[in-house]
Design an enzyme around this catalytic site. Structure first.
Site, PDB file in Angstrom:
ATOM      1  N   LEU A 103       0.824  -1.212   0.000  1.00  0.00           N
ATOM      2  CA  LEU A 103       0.000   0.000   0.000  1.00  0.00           C
ATOM      3  C   LEU A 103       0.853   1.253   0.000  1.00  0.00           C
ATOM      4  CD1 LEU A 103      -2.735  -0.919   2.639  1.00  0.00           C
ATOM      5  CD2 LEU A 103      -3.085  -0.615   0.195  1.00  0.00           C
ATOM      6  N   GLY A 104       2.013   1.159   0.631  1.00  0.00           N
ATOM      7  CA  GLY A 104       2.855   2.345   0.699  1.00  0.00           C
ATOM      8  C   GLY A 104       4.123   2.077   1.489  1.00  0.00           C
ATOM      9  N   ARG A 105       5.047   3.045   1.403  1.00  0.00           N
ATOM     10  CA  ARG A 105       6.291   2.930   2.138  1.00  0.00           C
ATOM     11  C   ARG A 105       6.513   4.216   2.921  1.00  0.00           C
ATOM     12  NH1 ARG A 105      10.408  -0.719   0.464  1.00  0.00           N
ATOM     13  NH2 ARG A 105       9.448  -2.241  -0.944  1.00  0.00           N
TER      14      ARG A 105
ATOM     15  N   SER B   3       9.074   4.457   8.585  1.00  0.00           N
ATOM     16  CA  SER B   3       9.091   3.418   9.612  1.00  0.00           C
ATOM     17  C   SER B   3       8.900   2.013   9.047  1.00  0.00           C
ATOM     18  CB  SER B   3       8.014   3.715  10.656  1.00  0.00           C
ATOM     19  OG  SER B   3       6.795   3.948  10.005  1.00  0.00           O
ATOM     20  N   GLY B   4       8.482   1.915   7.809  1.00  0.00           N
ATOM     21  CA  GLY B   4       8.339   0.573   7.266  1.00  0.00           C
ATOM     22  C   GLY B   4       7.400   0.523   6.075  1.00  0.00           C
TER      23      GLY B   4
ATOM     24  N   VAL C 118       3.933  -0.861   4.198  1.00  0.00           N
ATOM     25  CA  VAL C 118       2.572  -1.223   4.584  1.00  0.00           C
ATOM     26  C   VAL C 118       1.935  -2.097   3.504  1.00  0.00           C
ATOM     27  CG1 VAL C 118       0.340  -0.345   5.333  1.00  0.00           C
ATOM     28  CG2 VAL C 118       2.392   1.005   5.730  1.00  0.00           C
TER      29      VAL C 118
ATOM     30  N   LYS D  34       1.725  -3.273   8.797  1.00  0.00           N
ATOM     31  CA  LYS D  34       2.974  -2.525   8.623  1.00  0.00           C
ATOM     32  C   LYS D  34       4.129  -3.355   9.146  1.00  0.00           C
ATOM     33  CE  LYS D  34       4.497   2.020   8.948  1.00  0.00           C
ATOM     34  NZ  LYS D  34       4.025   3.353   9.234  1.00  0.00           N
TER      35      LYS D  34
ATOM     36  N   ASP E 258       5.054  13.769  13.416  1.00  0.00           N
ATOM     37  CA  ASP E 258       5.255  13.630  11.984  1.00  0.00           C
ATOM     38  C   ASP E 258       3.931  13.833  11.248  1.00  0.00           C
ATOM     39  OD1 ASP E 258       6.860  11.122   9.847  1.00  0.00           O
ATOM     40  OD2 ASP E 258       6.599  13.278   9.641  1.00  0.00           O
TER      41      ASP E 258
END
Ligand SMILES: *[C@@H]1O[C@H](CO)[C@@H](O)[C@H](O)[C@H]1NC(C)=O
Ligand SMILES: *[C@@H]1O[C@H](CO)[C@@H](O)[C@H](O)[C@H]1NC(C)=O
Ligand SMILES: *[C@@H]1O[C@H](CO)[C@@H](O)[C@H](O)[C@H]1NC(C)=O
Ligand SMILES: *[C@@H]1O[C@H](CO)[C@@H](O)[C@H](O)[C@H]1NC(C)=O
Ligand SMILES: *[C@@H]1O[C@H](CO)[C@@H](O)[C@H](O)[C@H]1NC(C)=O
Ligand SMILES: *[C@@H]1O[C@H](CO)[C@@H](O)[C@H](O)[C@H]1NC(C)=O
Ligand SMILES: *[C@@H]1O[C@H](CO)[C@@H](O)[C@H](O)[C@H]1NC(C)=O
Length: 808
Positions: free
Chosen positions: A520-522, A525-526, A528, A542, A642
């Site tokens: 799904l995404g980066r 922190s890691g 997903v 995640k 963040d």
């Protein structure tokens, strides 16, 4: 002042008589002295004494409806500040009461019916006059000027500069905020010649300052000097014969100060800010308010919410809903009945000071628990998760407090049959914050005059420590008992938390995500992945990048966030933690992150829906609510650190949900603790204090939120650099601020249309847009003290929420 109408008028020296007659005509002038044979009446507001510099006033101070105490106070501070009272536990009637200088030398305070409420011990002396000095000292002198009595010898809760604090004096707190009668906290010289703070409550006495766990020497004191004298000077320096010394943070001459034994058990030095005539704290004995003993009574627990508040643990309720001094009473029978099955309820980071029935070091959790099980007098035990194996069994629960820094947890012994889940089912839906009940101040005590009474005294009481009760039920969790009620390991405890939040196995998640296929995404922190659990729930999983934390630490932190539940925060369903993998399982948000909608990537084939104005406003408000919740309402005060459009996810209804908050370190509340060293955040959204190496507070999130809010209105990335006039490169934010700041204060010049996303083609609510721009600009102020709190932001947005959609 009033002259006495009958008895002693003839004994007045002629000059005094003249004065006395004069005073009855020019009675609006406050006086400097009261003479022998005269009195000051409660009704006579003009007859009060003032110090020559007018800073202090002495007279009858109102402490309730028609109730007064003979007092000394600061003349001009906001609402007056009382520094001394004659007898604060017995107020007098607002009519017919008086303070008299009798011919036999006594100064007496009498009530309406003539009863003596207070007097000096000056019988038989040659009293001449009563004066109030510039120091705030009220003195009774003889014709030679010798002091026969002075208020400095009998302080109430306040010590003034140059007022000697001796072995014969005490400062005793008031009973509660806005109250004047004596409370239970005392500042005094102990038998070992050291200055201490003690709680002298109805049930227990407990020393709490200096730190009772240390020796006097470790606390920086000595006990060999039996002089027992202490004083603070005009500079704001406090010195004592036991070597205690401290200074006001604004040390220097010319500032008015007072040292007060406050009603909340803390000893504070206050300095007067003469511009506002209000008091600011310039020193305090205990930085952690909850470490004051006796605050919440027996079985009560002091928690930070983030203000210190009293609460009752599950299975207990307030003994007297109006008085925390009476603590909490169990809802079960505490008999030593061996046939009664028991279990333990964990209260994280909770301490109960004193009353150790059992003490063992270097023992396992199970040993500690069994020791407490075996002794029927053991009501709870304290054990360190940190693992040094300290075990304390308690036969009474006093001085309870919960501190984010406390490395131990308390385990309450409760009957197995007791159903404490009723607490979480009561009002207030949120498990992390517990249900918060506010009670109105109450309790008035009516004193009726006997005989031909006309006056009723009504004393109003405020609640001592505030009346917000936070139920603990949801931060503890059950230890499910197996054989003889012994849990096999702490891990079982985690698994036993409702199915809402749980530990997953790696295998389960591998299957759910189809071997981590659907990315799904980066983020920093890691990575997903999308997944579907066996119960068909769609989730985001995640995979955390670098594993630095120990397993137990990871659990503790994640569990905290697992209990946070707010519609504008991404829900964490669980986690997986093994030797190699750390994964978090989140709620899945259908519409992805906000950045995709605000700044669509034209190269991408999949087009995200364009956000209309209503959606933008809803997203702004929801995000503000989520952040406000993290900042102000959670028990674990959280700073996100963040905030950016990438971390605002949108569900199927385009309701925003803040993501990644779980990964910012838990912040410790207040004071020196509110700092952390690691830099987090994303360029363009980071508040200037990150670069300036200033302590990080919730205001960094307010800054980032401001940038996001302006981006929502404008529909462009403000963190990107833009070239202005073909010459200067600056960020979009700087440019926007430059353009808007000049006109924003001027309703005529300011044109919100210039700021709002042109793609909306004018379809927006002008009032909402103006509010959002104004809030956004105030949020990105360089000086963080000038930025609003998230609560204030929510309030401001709510105020224009219901504006009907007047399109401009
Ligand atoms: C002072 O009095 C005013 C009005 O009586 C009240 O609103 C205000 O809260 C008081 N301030 C303090 C510090 O007690
Ligand atoms: C009055 O009391 C004070 C303090 O207790 C004491 O120092 C003083 O000697 C007393 N005076 C008389 C006249 O008893
Ligand atoms: C005890 O303390 C007093 C006041 O601080 C000081 O004057 C005196 O010298 C001290 N006595 C000793 C023996 O240190
Ligand atoms: C406690 O015991 C008393 C009598 O021993 C009984 O009346 C009462 O109901 C009990 N309370 C609870 C909560 O079990
Ligand atoms: C002890 O507890 C059991 C079970 O709760 C109860 O039946 C019994 O009456 C209790 N005995 C006493 C003395 O309270
Ligand atoms: C405890 O009380 C709640 C709410 O009243 C109820 O739903 C639950 O079943 C009870 N649990 C037990 C073990 O009695
Ligand atoms: C919840 O609060 C409402 C009003 O605040 C009250 O009427 C209701 O009785 C409460 N419900 C419970 C279960 O306490």
């Amino acid at each position: 002042m009033r002259h006495h109408p009958c008895s002693s008028i003839l004994s007045f020296p002629p000059l005094l008589l003249l004065f006395a007659v004069l005073f009855s005509f020019v009675s609006s002038t406050p006086q400097n002295a009261l003479y022998e044979g005269s009195f000051l009446a409660v009704e006579d507001k003009s007859g009060i004494l003032t110090s020559p510099d007018k800073f202090f006033t002495c007279g009858f101070y109102p402490v309730g409806i028609n109730a007064f105490c003979f007092s000394i106070w600061y003349t001009n501070t906001a609402n007056g500040t009382v520094v001394w009272m004659a007898n604060r536990d017995r107020a007098v009637n607002g009519h017919g009461s008086k303070i008299s200088l009798l011919k036999n030398g006594l100064m007496v305070l009498t009530d309406l019916d003539g009863t003596s409420v207070w007097s000096t011990n000056t019988t038989g002396t040659n009293v001449q006059k009563l004066e109030l000095l510039n120091s705030g000292n009220l003195i009774l002198t003889d014709p030679q000027g010798n002091i026969l009595w002075q208020s400095f010898d009998s302080p109430t809760d306040t010590l003034l500069p140059n007022q000697a604090f001796t072995k014969n004096t005490n400062l005793i707190s008031a009973k509660g905020e806005g109250m004047y009668s004596s409370g239970y906290f005392r500042f005094f010289f102990d038998n070992d010649n050291a200055l201490k703070l003690i709680y002298n409550g109805p049930e227990i006495d407990s020393l709490y300052w200096p730190n009772p766990d240390n020796t006097l020497y470790v606390n920086g004191r000595t006990n060999y000097n039996s002089t027992r004298i202490a004083l603070f000077d005009d500079m704001g320096r406090f010195l004592s014969s036991d070597q205690l010394s401290f200074s006001a943070s604004d040390m220097g001459i010319g500032i008015r100060r007072r040292l007060v034994m406050d009603y909340d058990g803390n000893l504070r030095l206050y300095s007067l800010d003469e511009s506002t005539m209000s008091w600011v704290v310039s020193w305090e004995a205990l930085p952690e308010q909850c470490s004051v003993h006796g605050l919440c009574g027996k079985n009560g627990i002091c928690v930070y919410t983030p203000k210190p508040q009293c609460s009752c643990p599950p299975g207990y309720e307030m003994t007297d809903p109006q008085d925390w001094n009476k603590g909490c009473k169990p809802l079960f029978n505490q008999s030593c009945n061996q046939t009664q099955e028991v279990r333990f309820l964990m209260l994280p980071q909770t301490q109960f000071y004193g009353y150790d029935l059992i003490y063992q070091s270097s023992v396992s959790f199970n040993t500690c628990m069994n020791l407490c099980l075996e002794s029927c007098y053991c009501q709870a035990f304290i054990y360190g998760l940190a693992g040094d194996g300290q075990c304390y069994g308690k036969d009474a629960l006093f001085n309870g407090y919960r501190s984010p820094n406390f490395p131990y947890s308390a385990y309450l012994k409760l009957p197995k049959s007791l159903n404490t889940s009723v607490y979480s089912a009561s009002n207030g839906s949120d498990p992390t914050c517990g249900s918060i009940r506010t009670e109105t101040p109450l309790g008035s005590y009516v004193y009726t005059q006997s005989g031909t009474t006309t006056w009723v005294y009504l004393y109003s009481f405020a609640l001592a420590i505030g009346a917000i009760e936070v139920f603990f039920a949801s931060f503890g969790w059950w230890f499910l008992f197996r054989r003889h009620g012994v849990p096999t390991s702490v891990e079982d405890g985690y698994q036993a938390i409702a199915s809402q939040f749980r530990k997953f196995t790696y295998k389960e998640l591998k299957k759910a995500t189809n071997r981590f296929k659907d990315e799904l995404g980066r983020g920093s922190s890691g990575v997903v992945y999308k997944g579907v659990l066996s119960d068909n729930r769609v989730v985001a999983v995640k995979k955390l990048g670098d594993i630095v934390q120990g397993e137990e630490e990871f659990w503790a932190e994640v569990t905290t966030f697992g209990r946070i539940n707010h519609m504008n925060l991404v829900r964490i369903w669980g986690f997986c933690s093994g030797s190699v993998h750390r994964l978090l399982v989140y709620e899945y948000a259908e519409n992805g992150s906000l950045d995709r909608h605000l700044f669509p990537d034209v190269s991408k084939s999949i087009k995200s829906p364009f956000l209309q104005w209503e959606d933008r406003f809803r997203i702004a408000l929801g995000t503000a609510k989520g952040l406000a919740y993290l900042h102000h309402e959670c028990l674990e005060w959280v700073i996100h650190c963040d905030m950016k459009p990438e971390n605002i996810l949108l569900d199927s209804e385009f309701e925003p949900k803040i993501a990644d908050f779980g990964l910012s370190k838990l912040s410790q509340r207040g004071g020196a603790g509110s700092e952390f060293s690691r830099i987090r955040g994303t360029k363009g959204y980071m508040a200037p204090e990150w670069a300036l190496n200033l302590p990080i507070t919730a205001k960094v999130d307010v800054y980032s939120f401001g940038v996001v809010l302006l981006e929502i209105v404008k529909g462009v990335r403000l963190s990107n650099w833009v070239l202005v006039d073909d010459a200067v490169e600056m960020t979009g934010l700087t440019m926007l601020l430059r353009e808007v700041k000049m006109t924003i204060g001027n309703e005529e010049k300011f044109c919100v249309e210039d700021v709002v996303d042109p793609q909306l083609k004018g379809k927006f609510n002008r009032k909402q847009a103006t509010t959002m721009v104004k809030i956004g600009i105030s949020c990105v102020k360089e000086d963080r003290n000038k930025r609003p709190t998230m609560d204030a932001v929510v309030q401001a947005l709510l105020e224009c929420k219901d504006d009907t959609m007047k399109m401009v």
